[in-house]
Design a protein around this motif. Structure first.
Motif, mmCIF file in Angstrom:
data_model
loop_
_atom_site.group_PDB
_atom_site.id
_atom_site.type_symbol
_atom_site.label_atom_id
_atom_site.label_comp_id
_atom_site.label_asym_id
_atom_site.label_seq_id
_atom_site.Cartn_x
_atom_site.Cartn_y
_atom_site.Cartn_z
ATOM 1 N N HIS A 120 0.843 -1.188 0.000
ATOM 2 C CA HIS A 120 0.000 0.000 0.000
ATOM 3 C C HIS A 120 0.878 1.238 0.000
ATOM 4 C CE1 HIS A 120 0.701 -0.642 4.378
ATOM 5 N NE2 HIS A 120 0.795 0.683 4.389
ATOM 6 N N THR A 140 -3.731 4.302 -0.018
ATOM 7 C CA THR A 140 -4.280 3.835 -1.286
ATOM 8 C C THR A 140 -3.648 2.499 -1.637
ATOM 9 O OG1 THR A 140 -4.681 4.448 -3.609
ATOM 10 C CG2 THR A 140 -2.548 5.043 -2.697
ATOM 11 N N LEU A 142 -4.538 -0.533 -0.600
ATOM 12 C CA LEU A 142 -4.512 -1.530 0.478
ATOM 13 C C LEU A 142 -5.453 -2.673 0.090
ATOM 14 C CD1 LEU A 142 -3.674 -2.395 3.361
ATOM 15 C CD2 LEU A 142 -5.662 -1.101 4.196
ATOM 16 N N ASP A 176 -9.044 2.701 -0.822
ATOM 17 C CA ASP A 176 -8.553 4.065 -1.001
ATOM 18 C C ASP A 176 -9.263 4.905 0.054
ATOM 19 O OD1 ASP A 176 -7.682 6.541 -1.768
ATOM 20 O OD2 ASP A 176 -8.395 6.448 -3.822
#
Length: 286
Positions: A120, A140, A142, A176
């Motif tokens: 991430h 973002t 992940l 996100d």
């Protein structure tokens, strides 16, 4: 009918910065992507090309590198605040500075050896005006997955609906998330990790009847765990997984073999907020 110039800004996008902090034989490593955007009285340069009020974007890039040397680079929020305040303070004709940072993590392998972590990206967006400061942290890319404990049924059906109801499905997403802080002071590293842990725990422990339900659970747990966060916005793409038809081979597929879909995908978005927080200084979720 008059035609006028609307809101505008300019800046230097995606200045790549790698800062090595040398402490004897043990080094620290910070890897950032820094973008700067300035806004204010820029009418003249648009209308006549008068650049007397324009700080060159190349100067912004140089400031990033000079500040990295002079001040070091700690948490991305701290560095973004330092830069944004500098631009507002030194450019009297400008109203605001927005600094956004992508932070790429590296895992230590030795005193001066590292391995890039790719699961991430940490994000930061700081907006400084002459009246207010706003700090937004986030993550973002992940990617999370539950291989069960997810259902989807009871939805609207019309003549174009072909999706079957399911009582057992894979739920996967690439989170996100952005969250706005109540102030410009916090233990940024602890706050980020705490929010990340809370969202991940909520995803793992929510028996999901819809991705919307999971979104609310993730946002609620993040706000509960981190009192310094005012509100959080999540965008959760539904990474679809489709059962493979194994019947031509005389095999049954009991929720074991899937095709990982790419696109199109469902996109679930929502904001979870405290009901007593002060308003944002700007559209913080952009």
């Amino acid at each position: 009918m008059a035609i006028v110039l609307g809101p505008n800004r300019y800046g230097k996008a995606e200045t790549r910065l790698v800062r090595v902090h040398r402490d004897g034989d043990t080094h620290g490593l910070v890897d950032l992507n820094v973008s700067v955007a300035l806004a204010g009285d820029l009418t003249a340069t648009h209308q006549t090309g008068d650049n007397s009020g324009v700080l060159p974007t190349d100067t912004m890039k140089n400031t990033v590198y000079a500040f990295a040397k002079q001040h070091g680079v700690g948490e991305p929020e701290e560095f973004a605040l330092l830069l944004a305040r500098h631009f507002v303070r030194t450019q009297g004709h400008l109203d605001s500075a927005r600094v956004t940072v992508e932070s790429f993590a590296w895992d230590r392998l030795g005193p001066h050896s590292f391995q890039r972590r790719g699961d991430h990206t940490r994000t930061t967006a700081v907006t400084v005006t002459r009246e207010a400061v706003q700090v937004v942290s986030g993550v973002t890319g992940l990617v999370l997955m539950n291989t069960t404990a997810s259902e989807f049924h009871g939805f609207v059906k019309d003549r174009y609906t072909t999706l079957p109801e399911t009582r057992d499905r894979i739920l996967a997403t690439a989170v996100d998330a952005k969250w706005r802080h109540l102030s410009d002071e916090a233990d940024w590293g602890k706050s980020f990790q705490g929010a990340l842990d809370a969202m991940t725990s909520a995803f793992v422990n929510t028996y999901s009847l819809s991705l919307q339900q999971t979104l609310l659970s993730m946002g609620t747990m993040a706000l509960t765990a981190r009192p310094e966060i005012a509100e959080i916005r999540l965008a959760l793409p539904n990474k679809h997984h489709y059962l493979v038809d194994l019947s031509p081979f005389g095999l049954e597929n009991e929720n074991e073999v899937f095709i990982a879909g790419d696109r199109p995908y469902g996109l679930i978005e929502g904001t979870v907020t405290r009901d007593d927080v002060p308003p944002a200084a700007s559209e913080w979720y952009l």
